[in-house]
Design an enzyme around this catalytic site. Structure first.
Site, PDB file in Angstrom:
ATOM      1  N   HIS A  85       0.816  -1.213   0.000  1.00  0.00           N
ATOM      2  CA  HIS A  85       0.000   0.000   0.000  1.00  0.00           C
ATOM      3  C   HIS A  85       0.855   1.271   0.000  1.00  0.00           C
ATOM      4  O   HIS A  85       0.595   2.212  -0.741  1.00  0.00           O
ATOM      5  CB  HIS A  85      -0.895   0.007   1.249  1.00  0.00           C
TER       6      HIS A  85
HETATM    7  O1  RIB Z   1      -4.118  -0.012   5.447  1.00  0.00           O
HETATM    8  C1  RIB Z   1      -2.793  -0.072   4.969  1.00  0.00           C
HETATM    9  C2  RIB Z   1      -1.891   0.816   5.776  1.00  0.00           C
HETATM   10  O2  RIB Z   1      -1.868   0.360   7.124  1.00  0.00           O
HETATM   11  C3  RIB Z   1      -0.421   0.785   5.309  1.00  0.00           C
HETATM   12  O3  RIB Z   1       0.167   2.037   5.536  1.00  0.00           O
HETATM   13  C4  RIB Z   1       0.198  -0.259   6.201  1.00  0.00           C
HETATM   14  O4  RIB Z   1       1.597  -0.023   6.419  1.00  0.00           O
HETATM   15  C5  RIB Z   1      -0.541  -0.029   7.487  1.00  0.00           C
HETATM   16  O5  RIB Z   1       0.089   1.057   8.154  1.00  0.00           O
END
Ligand code: RIB
Ligand code: CA
Length: 311
Positions: free
Chosen positions: A238
């Site tokens: 992500h």
């Molecule tokens: O939902 C995904 C996010 O939550 C990303 O930034 C992952 O590292 C967690 O922090």
């Protein structure tokens, strides 16, 4: 001239991938890496930032901000995805930071040193960004741009309604969403469209390089956790996707939307609400990514990581 960026991270395997890409990208000058609690505790997040920078040994050393636990917020456990230490249980050993500067203080100092010239890439809960804005009321108008990984147009991940980064500290997220800063949000709906498959590991820096060894160790854990916990044959990155959105906006479709955060709901706390009615009455306050060229973004991530070996 390289673009000044601050990465605000809660490492986190996908934070580590984004950080590695940014630290070796000649288009970027990473002036600071500020740790925030989220995937792991504030203490662990700060240690992980130090460990990643020490392991990767980038050409330019950024300032490091030390995380402090959010005052409100909720602890949402992400150890099942990132490991107990947040980095795939590889066991990070770091020396105590000589001078610990709080992350929000580092953000204020670095933005004030280069007004309108700093891009903040927020890849964890927005605790530090909100605290920096509270510490210095003029800050919100001095940030060049704020890119955030977080929120969801549809289903969440940590609850049916909420995405992890927003859920961990919804009060801070609401304050940041309501700030006048130029904002771009890359939500879960878009970042989840980009999936790294096991065969793509071959494109990473060689196993004999520090980066290659480190990446393979943490990503091996991610492949296992995504399969065992999420039933996925592949991994989400992500935060790396959100970094690519700051570097290659042409690979994303964005809409100017009015967004806010639910902080009081029993079932909906931490959910992000966007006014997408035919005649919206809320005033638009950010660009939101709504579509992505997923394969092109994955190519950018793989190129960003493999470029590290050349340095
Ligand atoms: O939902 C995904 C996010 O939550 C990303 O930034 C992952 O590292 C967690 O922090
Ligand atoms: Ca993160």
């Amino acid at each position: 001239m390289a673009r000044k960026v601050i990465l605000d991270v809660d490492p986190g395997i996908d934070d580590a991938v984004a950080l590695a890409m940014a630290l070796f990208d000649p288009r970027l000058e990473v002036i600071a890496v500020t740790a925030t609690a989220g995937n792991v505790s504030a203490e662990q997040a700060t240690s992980n930032v130090q460990a990643i920078i020490e392991k990767l040994d980038p050409p330019r050393l950024p300032r490091i901000g030390a995380a402090r636990e959010p005052t409100g917020g909720r602890l949402a456990d992400a150890r099942h995805i990132h490991g107990n230490d947040g980095l795939g249980n590889i066991g990070v050993e770091v020396a105590e930071l000589h001078q610990r500067h709080p992350s929000d203080k580092v953000i204020v100092e670095e933005v004030r040193a280069a007004p309108d010239a700093v891009t903040i890439v927020a890849l964890g809960p927005l605790t530090n960004v909100a605290r920096a804005m509270a510490r210095d009321p003029e800050l919100a108008t001095m940030v060049g741009a704020l890119h955030m990984m977080g929120g969801a147009l549809g289903a969440g991940n940590v609850t049916p309604a909420a995405e992890f980064n927003i859920y961990c500290d919804p009060e801070s997220a609401q304050a940041v969403f309501r700030s006048p800063t130029t904002k771009t949000l890359v939500p879960l709906d878009v970042t989840s469209r980009v999936v790294m498959t096991y065969d793509q590991l071959d494109q990473l820096p060689g196993e004999l390089t520090a980066t290659g060894t480190f990446m393979r160790e943490i990503l091996a854990f991610a492949f296992r956790s995504h399969r065992n916990v999420l039933g996925l044959e592949g991994i989400h990155l992500h935060d790396a996707v959100a970094l690519v959105a700051a570097l290659h906006p042409e690979l994303f479709v964005t809409e100017e939307l009015a967004g806010d955060v639910e902080i009081g709901g029993e079932l909906s706390t931490g959910s992000t609400i966007f006014d997408r009615r035919p005649s919206p009455s809320w005033r638009p306050n950010m660009e939101v990514a709504v579509d992505v060229d997923a394969s092109a973004v994955m190519d950018c991530i793989l190129r960003g990581l493999s470029a590290i070996e050349m340095r």
